[in-house]
Design a protein around this motif. Sequence first.
Motif, PDB file in Angstrom:
ATOM      1  N   VAL A 165       0.836  -1.195   0.000  1.00 39.13           N
ATOM      2  CA  VAL A 165       0.000   0.000   0.000  1.00 39.13           C
ATOM      3  C   VAL A 165       0.877   1.253   0.000  1.00 39.13           C
ATOM      4  O   VAL A 165       1.803   1.372   0.800  1.00 39.13           O
ATOM      5  N   ALA A 166       0.562   2.174  -0.914  1.00 36.93           N
ATOM      6  CA  ALA A 166       1.253   3.461  -0.973  1.00 36.93           C
ATOM      7  C   ALA A 166       0.282   4.574  -0.630  1.00 36.93           C
ATOM      8  O   ALA A 166      -0.882   4.546  -1.032  1.00 36.93           O
ATOM      9  N   THR A 199      -3.253  11.057   4.448  1.00 37.36           N
ATOM     10  CA  THR A 199      -3.797   9.870   3.790  1.00 37.36           C
ATOM     11  C   THR A 199      -3.337   8.611   4.511  1.00 37.36           C
ATOM     12  O   THR A 199      -4.119   7.678   4.717  1.00 37.36           O
ATOM     13  N   ALA A 200      -2.081   8.576   4.914  1.00 35.39           N
ATOM     14  CA  ALA A 200      -1.555   7.415   5.645  1.00 35.39           C
ATOM     15  C   ALA A 200      -2.278   7.228   6.972  1.00 35.39           C
ATOM     16  O   ALA A 200      -2.614   6.101   7.357  1.00 35.39           O
ATOM     17  N   VAL A 250       0.392   0.920   5.795  1.00 31.49           N
ATOM     18  CA  VAL A 250       1.017   1.646   4.688  1.00 31.49           C
ATOM     19  C   VAL A 250       2.475   1.209   4.540  1.00 31.49           C
ATOM     20  O   VAL A 250       3.237   1.232   5.501  1.00 31.49           O
ATOM     21  N   ASP A 251       2.839   0.821   3.316  1.00 29.18           N
ATOM     22  CA  ASP A 251       4.199   0.354   3.038  1.00 29.18           C
ATOM     23  C   ASP A 251       5.091   1.434   2.439  1.00 29.18           C
ATOM     24  O   ASP A 251       6.322   1.366   2.570  1.00 29.18           O
ATOM     25  N   LEU A 252       4.488   2.398   1.750  1.00 25.97           N
ATOM     26  CA  LEU A 252       5.286   3.439   1.092  1.00 25.97           C
ATOM     27  C   LEU A 252       4.651   4.799   1.331  1.00 25.97           C
ATOM     28  O   LEU A 252       3.497   5.034   0.978  1.00 25.97           O
ATOM     29  N   PRO A 275       9.454   1.257  -6.258  1.00 23.63           N
ATOM     30  CA  PRO A 275      10.419   0.254  -6.738  1.00 23.63           C
ATOM     31  C   PRO A 275      10.057  -0.264  -8.129  1.00 23.63           C
ATOM     32  O   PRO A 275       8.946  -0.053  -8.625  1.00 23.63           O
ATOM     33  N   VAL A 276      11.001  -0.943  -8.736  1.00 19.61           N
ATOM     34  CA  VAL A 276      10.716  -1.602 -10.017  1.00 19.61           C
ATOM     35  C   VAL A 276      10.057  -2.948  -9.714  1.00 19.61           C
ATOM     36  O   VAL A 276      10.259  -3.518  -8.642  1.00 19.61           O
ATOM     37  N   PRO A 277       9.240  -3.465 -10.633  1.00 23.28           N
ATOM     38  CA  PRO A 277       8.570  -4.744 -10.363  1.00 23.28           C
ATOM     39  C   PRO A 277       9.563  -5.905 -10.316  1.00 23.28           C
ATOM     40  O   PRO A 277      10.452  -6.011 -11.166  1.00 23.28           O
ATOM     41  N   GLU A 278       9.425  -6.757  -9.321  1.00 20.67           N
ATOM     42  CA  GLU A 278      10.269  -7.939  -9.209  1.00 20.67           C
ATOM     43  C   GLU A 278       9.734  -9.081 -10.052  1.00 20.67           C
ATOM     44  O   GLU A 278      10.482  -9.952 -10.482  1.00 20.67           O
ATOM     45  N   ASP A 279       8.421  -9.086 -10.273  1.00 19.60           N
ATOM     46  CA  ASP A 279       7.774 -10.151 -11.036  1.00 19.60           C
ATOM     47  C   ASP A 279       6.774  -9.502 -11.984  1.00 19.60           C
ATOM     48  O   ASP A 279       5.728  -9.004 -11.559  1.00 19.60           O
ATOM     49  N   THR A 280       7.097  -9.484 -13.283  1.00 20.78           N
ATOM     50  CA  THR A 280       6.220  -8.818 -14.251  1.00 20.78           C
ATOM     51  C   THR A 280       4.882  -9.528 -14.397  1.00 20.78           C
ATOM     52  O   THR A 280       3.916  -8.938 -14.900  1.00 20.78           O
ATOM     53  N   ALA A 281       4.790 -10.761 -13.943  1.00 20.69           N
ATOM     54  CA  ALA A 281       3.510 -11.463 -13.983  1.00 20.69           C
ATOM     55  C   ALA A 281       2.588 -11.008 -12.852  1.00 20.69           C
ATOM     56  O   ALA A 281       1.385 -11.265 -12.886  1.00 20.69           O
ATOM     57  N   PHE A 282       3.164 -10.371 -11.844  1.00 17.96           N
ATOM     58  CA  PHE A 282       2.377  -9.867 -10.721  1.00 17.96           C
ATOM     59  C   PHE A 282       2.736  -8.396 -10.546  1.00 17.96           C
ATOM     60  O   PHE A 282       3.468  -8.003  -9.642  1.00 17.96           O
TER      61      PHE A 282
END
Length: 295
Positions: free
Chosen positions: A102-103, A109-110, A120-122, A138-145
Amino acid sequence: MSTAMGGPRVAVLRSEDRAAPLAHALVEAGAVPVLCPLIANELPADPEQRVFLAEQLAALAEGHFAWVAFTSVSTVRALVAIAGEAGEGQDTALKVSAVTKVAAVGKATARALEAAGVTVDLLPHAEHSARGLLAEWPVPEDTAFAAVLLPAADLAAPTLRDGLLERGWRPVDLMAYRTVDAPGDPELLLSVPVPGQPAVAAPSGLERLSPAELAAALAAGTLDAAILTSPSTARRVAVLLDGRESATGFIAIGPRTAKEALAHGLRVDAVAKTTDPAGLAGALAAREAAERKQP
């Protein structure tokens, strides 16, 4: 300009349901709030859109998204309201799967999310805006998710969506509420309180202006400042001025609102460092202090 109450007269243009905390913060800072709601927030009128919102909330609870981003307190309130309609309970019914991060765009808002039971994570450290989120996303670690749910108002800028696309994420837009000219439709108005924040009334005895009276006061300079809490509010002010120059300066809630105001010829005297009432009141106080130092 000082008043009989001793402080600068400051127009609060925020929607009626959100004006009270800001008005109290201004009073504590020594200002005299003048209320003139220019916009209102409504839940979608289309029943099919409400059903679609509920379906996306169910998908959020089931872990179909890698991330969800909340860019305003109003978005939190809208989803809490829709979740309540869906029979998932009230106030704390917003559910986010443990696999979904969650951002939140800013501290207010947080706080609303955490009060609704959502971790809240970000939270951006430097700039509380879509740009600030993107700078730390961050950049996606898994493009399928890599699906990211983006609930927002109908007038939300595509900044976050476009930036996430460029980084390899798959943003999913979700219109959670509509921004309309005040007073709005009473049957559709977003009336759910901010999670974790007790309902408060504006200070008693405050002056109220109609939109026409506000425009005249801005043009004549009989207000010391006006606070812009969204780009849509800045656009509404420009429409009301109808080509007249404002002799009153504005305090903007953030860079995007300031940019929109400047694009419409409004003078921005200060930009709040944080988007909560204290941040807006602090920006006004800093402007007042700077003016007192001028020869």
